[in-house]
Design a protein around this motif. Structure first.
Motif, PDB file in Angstrom:
ATOM      1  N   ALA A 133       1.209 -66.493  -2.497  1.00 49.65           N
ATOM      2  CA  ALA A 133       1.820 -67.396  -3.473  1.00 49.65           C
ATOM      3  C   ALA A 133       3.128 -66.828  -3.985  1.00 49.65           C
ATOM      4  O   ALA A 133       3.277 -65.624  -4.158  1.00 49.65           O
ATOM      5  CB  ALA A 133       0.864 -67.640  -4.634  1.00 49.65           C
ATOM      6  N   ARG A 134       4.059 -67.728  -4.300  1.00 48.14           N
ATOM      7  CA  ARG A 134       5.386 -67.334  -4.780  1.00 48.14           C
ATOM      8  C   ARG A 134       5.495 -67.370  -6.301  1.00 48.14           C
ATOM      9  O   ARG A 134       6.543 -67.086  -6.863  1.00 48.14           O
ATOM     10  CB  ARG A 134       6.444 -68.253  -4.177  1.00 48.14           C
ATOM     11  N   ARG A 135       4.417 -67.738  -6.998  1.00 46.29           N
ATOM     12  CA  ARG A 135       4.457 -67.738  -8.451  1.00 46.29           C
ATOM     13  C   ARG A 135       3.043 -67.587  -9.005  1.00 46.29           C
ATOM     14  O   ARG A 135       2.054 -67.846  -8.311  1.00 46.29           O
ATOM     15  CB  ARG A 135       5.101 -69.017  -8.990  1.00 46.29           C
ATOM     16  N   ILE A 136       2.971 -67.132 -10.253  1.00 47.88           N
ATOM     17  CA  ILE A 136       1.701 -66.982 -10.960  1.00 47.88           C
ATOM     18  C   ILE A 136       1.698 -67.945 -12.133  1.00 47.88           C
ATOM     19  O   ILE A 136       2.670 -68.018 -12.896  1.00 47.88           O
ATOM     20  CB  ILE A 136       1.525 -65.545 -11.481  1.00 47.88           C
ATOM     21  N   GLY A 137       0.618 -68.685 -12.290  1.00 50.91           N
ATOM     22  CA  GLY A 137       0.483 -69.589 -13.426  1.00 50.91           C
ATOM     23  C   GLY A 137      -0.365 -68.981 -14.524  1.00 50.91           C
ATOM     24  O   GLY A 137      -1.352 -68.292 -14.250  1.00 50.91           O
ATOM     25  N   LEU A 138       0.032 -69.219 -15.767  1.00 51.09           N
ATOM     26  CA  LEU A 138      -0.775 -68.836 -16.918  1.00 51.09           C
ATOM     27  C   LEU A 138      -1.424 -70.102 -17.456  1.00 51.09           C
ATOM     28  O   LEU A 138      -0.735 -71.012 -17.937  1.00 51.09           O
ATOM     29  CB  LEU A 138       0.074 -68.166 -17.996  1.00 51.09           C
ATOM     30  N   LEU A 139      -2.725 -70.177 -17.366  1.00 54.90           N
ATOM     31  CA  LEU A 139      -3.470 -71.400 -17.636  1.00 54.90           C
ATOM     32  C   LEU A 139      -4.241 -71.288 -18.938  1.00 54.90           C
ATOM     33  O   LEU A 139      -4.930 -70.297 -19.178  1.00 54.90           O
ATOM     34  CB  LEU A 139      -4.421 -71.673 -16.462  1.00 54.90           C
ATOM     35  N   ASP A 140      -4.104 -72.309 -19.788  1.00 56.23           N
ATOM     36  CA  ASP A 140      -4.884 -72.426 -21.019  1.00 56.23           C
ATOM     37  C   ASP A 140      -6.286 -72.894 -20.639  1.00 56.23           C
ATOM     38  O   ASP A 140      -6.465 -73.995 -20.136  1.00 56.23           O
ATOM     39  CB  ASP A 140      -4.218 -73.437 -21.957  1.00 56.23           C
ATOM     40  N   MET A 141      -7.287 -72.035 -20.853  1.00 54.80           N
ATOM     41  CA  MET A 141      -8.632 -72.364 -20.396  1.00 54.80           C
ATOM     42  C   MET A 141      -9.247 -73.533 -21.157  1.00 54.80           C
ATOM     43  O   MET A 141     -10.133 -74.220 -20.635  1.00 54.80           O
ATOM     44  CB  MET A 141      -9.528 -71.125 -20.484  1.00 54.80           C
ATOM     45  N   ALA A 142      -8.802 -73.790 -22.384  1.00 51.28           N
ATOM     46  CA  ALA A 142      -9.354 -74.898 -23.172  1.00 51.28           C
ATOM     47  C   ALA A 142      -8.865 -76.244 -22.668  1.00 51.28           C
ATOM     48  O   ALA A 142      -9.576 -77.253 -22.762  1.00 51.28           O
ATOM     49  CB  ALA A 142      -9.007 -74.721 -24.644  1.00 51.28           C
ATOM     50  N   THR A 143      -7.637 -76.292 -22.130  1.00 45.00           N
ATOM     51  CA  THR A 143      -7.057 -77.556 -21.667  1.00 45.00           C
ATOM     52  C   THR A 143      -6.984 -77.665 -20.152  1.00 45.00           C
ATOM     53  O   THR A 143      -6.707 -78.746 -19.631  1.00 45.00           O
ATOM     54  CB  THR A 143      -5.635 -77.728 -22.227  1.00 45.00           C
ATOM     55  N   SER A 144      -7.192 -76.535 -19.460  1.00 45.12           N
ATOM     56  CA  SER A 144      -7.070 -76.471 -17.991  1.00 45.12           C
ATOM     57  C   SER A 144      -5.651 -76.767 -17.523  1.00 45.12           C
ATOM     58  O   SER A 144      -5.438 -77.185 -16.384  1.00 45.12           O
ATOM     59  CB  SER A 144      -8.066 -77.431 -17.304  1.00 45.12           C
ATOM     60  N   GLN A 145      -4.662 -76.568 -18.398  1.00 44.27           N
ATOM     61  CA  GLN A 145      -3.266 -76.819 -18.063  1.00 44.27           C
ATOM     62  C   GLN A 145      -2.493 -75.497 -17.982  1.00 44.27           C
ATOM     63  O   GLN A 145      -2.698 -74.600 -18.795  1.00 44.27           O
ATOM     64  CB  GLN A 145      -2.612 -77.714 -19.118  1.00 44.27           C
ATOM     65  N   VAL A 146      -1.586 -75.412 -16.984  1.00 44.37           N
ATOM     66  CA  VAL A 146      -0.712 -74.256 -16.873  1.00 44.37           C
ATOM     67  C   VAL A 146       0.370 -74.360 -17.941  1.00 44.37           C
ATOM     68  O   VAL A 146       1.095 -75.358 -18.006  1.00 44.37           O
ATOM     69  CB  VAL A 146      -0.084 -74.158 -15.469  1.00 44.37           C
ATOM     70  N   VAL A 147       0.480 -73.335 -18.779  1.00 47.87           N
ATOM     71  CA  VAL A 147       1.472 -73.359 -19.855  1.00 47.87           C
ATOM     72  C   VAL A 147       2.758 -72.645 -19.452  1.00 47.87           C
ATOM     73  O   VAL A 147       3.820 -72.899 -20.024  1.00 47.87           O
ATOM     74  CB  VAL A 147       0.905 -72.720 -21.138  1.00 47.87           C
ATOM     75  N   THR A 148       2.680 -71.751 -18.463  1.00 46.94           N
ATOM     76  CA  THR A 148       3.855 -71.000 -18.008  1.00 46.94           C
ATOM     77  C   THR A 148       3.704 -70.664 -16.533  1.00 46.94           C
ATOM     78  O   THR A 148       2.602 -70.330 -16.081  1.00 46.94           O
ATOM     79  CB  THR A 148       4.022 -69.675 -18.787  1.00 46.94           C
ATOM     80  N   TRP A 149       4.825 -70.755 -15.793  1.00 49.29           N
ATOM     81  CA  TRP A 149       4.872 -70.264 -14.424  1.00 49.29           C
ATOM     82  C   TRP A 149       5.780 -69.042 -14.367  1.00 49.29           C
ATOM     83  O   TRP A 149       6.856 -69.038 -14.969  1.00 49.29           O
ATOM     84  CB  TRP A 149       5.410 -71.324 -13.463  1.00 49.29           C
ATOM     85  N   VAL A 150       5.342 -68.005 -13.671  1.00 49.08           N
ATOM     86  CA  VAL A 150       6.154 -66.797 -13.472  1.00 49.08           C
ATOM     87  C   VAL A 150       6.552 -66.753 -11.999  1.00 49.08           C
ATOM     88  O   VAL A 150       5.695 -66.608 -11.120  1.00 49.08           O
ATOM     89  CB  VAL A 150       5.375 -65.528 -13.839  1.00 49.08           C
ATOM     90  N   ASP A 151       7.848 -66.916 -11.731  1.00 50.13           N
ATOM     91  CA  ASP A 151       8.339 -66.868 -10.352  1.00 50.13           C
ATOM     92  C   ASP A 151       8.428 -65.424  -9.865  1.00 50.13           C
ATOM     93  O   ASP A 151       8.753 -64.506 -10.629  1.00 50.13           O
ATOM     94  CB  ASP A 151       9.713 -67.531 -10.254  1.00 50.13           C
TER      95      ASP A 151
END
Length: 325
Positions: A85-103
């Motif tokens: 993978a070319r990026r890492i996602g930081l995911l809010d476990m309560a919402t299941s949404q990625v809040v930040t992508w790190v390229d």
């Protein structure tokens, strides 16, 4: 021996649906592994991840290729398919949404949180290291192409800055690459390490967070047991006497055995007096029929935490991640 706080079990389901936890740790996620065919004579490892959702109190299936959960169980680091993978996602476990992508400037195939939850460590590869080629009809014979491990990435979570550090993979006497190995955090999170292929599982090659070898670094206590050192630093998990099943807990300072348990493996410390272990089903007629058990150091206190898994050596078995909650 007083039982640890907040013991939560799910013994009724073949795979966990409700949170499993004891003391300081919980099963924050688990994966179900299989082999995906990608050609006439090739395949790759396929992990299907189930992540705990604190809003529902249950585990839910995800589409991520790899993930790890931060201490506190509020954020997960995730990687997209297909690897690397070319990026890492930081995911809010309560919402299941990625809040930040790190390229990333170098692709990676795994990710893990530092013990204090402030950094991420990811091993960089040019290709997916789980691919097998030249498979025989029965799947017992195959080749593993050189995955091209290139080094590791360290990500500062607060700033989102990622730094790459090149570390060549070890090669044997014939200049062939050794099996791909990933980097992991040292116990205190100040260093990273890889197994020393020349000396065996209980030897490690340490690096600082700038990628420099640290042969002078204090060494972690290393055994086959995943639980490692107790929270207070005084005890460590170790193997027992064959034929088993048996595990032991030893004193860090003296190496003396302070407790024996009839377990297959010690996986995580619930507190300074209890561990989460892998215990045999029934009378242990089959070591591949097992489940999660809370056990005291003395081996007498036992609580079944999960349902028993069958044929854990075969595809379809689930593997837990333990996280400080």
């Amino acid at each position: 021996m007083r039982a640890p706080d907040s013991v939560l079990t799910d013994t009724e389901n073949p795979m966990p649906k409700k949170l499993i936890a004891a003391g300081r740790v919980a099963v924050s996620a688990y994966s179900v592994w299989s082999r995906e065919k990608i050609g006439d004579r090739s395949d790759r490892l396929q992990d299907t991840w189930y992540l705990y959702n604190p809003g529902t109190g249950t585990y839910g299936r995800t589409d991520w290729a790899k993930l790890d959960v931060a201490p506190g169980m509020k954020l997960a680091a995730v990687l997209e398919r297909d690897l690397p993978a070319r990026r890492i996602g930081l995911l809010d476990m309560a919402t299941s949404q990625v809040v930040t992508w790190v390229d990333l400037d170098h692709p990676v195939t795994d990710v893990s949180w530092s013990p204090d939850g402030t950094k991420l460590l990811a091993t960089a590869y040019d290709r997916d290291p789980t691919i097998r080629t030249h498979l025989s009809a029965d799947g017992n014979s195959y080749r593993t192409p050189d995955p091209g491990r290139t080094g590791f990435q360290v990500v500062d979570v607060a700033s989102g800055r990622a730094s790459f550090h090149p570390v060549a993979a070890e090669r044997d006497a014939g200049s062939f690459p050794k099996p791909a190995s990933v980097f992991r955090w040292s116990d205190d999170g100040t260093l990273v390490f890889e197994p020393d292929g020349q000396k065996g599982y209980d030897h490690r090659l340490y690096y600082d967070l700038d990628g420099r070898r640290r042969d002078d670094a204090p060494k972690d206590v290393v055994t086959y047991q995943r639980a490692g050192v107790s929270p207070n630093g005084r005890l460590y998990a170790d193997g027992g006497t064959p034929p088993g099943p048996e595990t032991t807990v030893r004193d860090v300072a003296t190496g003396k055995v302070v407790g024996r348990q009839k377990m297959l493996q010690l996986l995580a410390w619930a507190d300074d007096e209890h561990l989460i272990a892998l215990g045999c089903a029934g009378a242990c007629e089959n070591e591949f029929h097992n489940g999660l058990v809370l056990v005291g150091i003395d081996g007498k206190t036992k609580v079944q935490l999960s349902g028993n898994r069958e044929n854990t050596q075969r595809p379809g078995s689930w593997e837990p991640i333990f996280t400080r909650r």
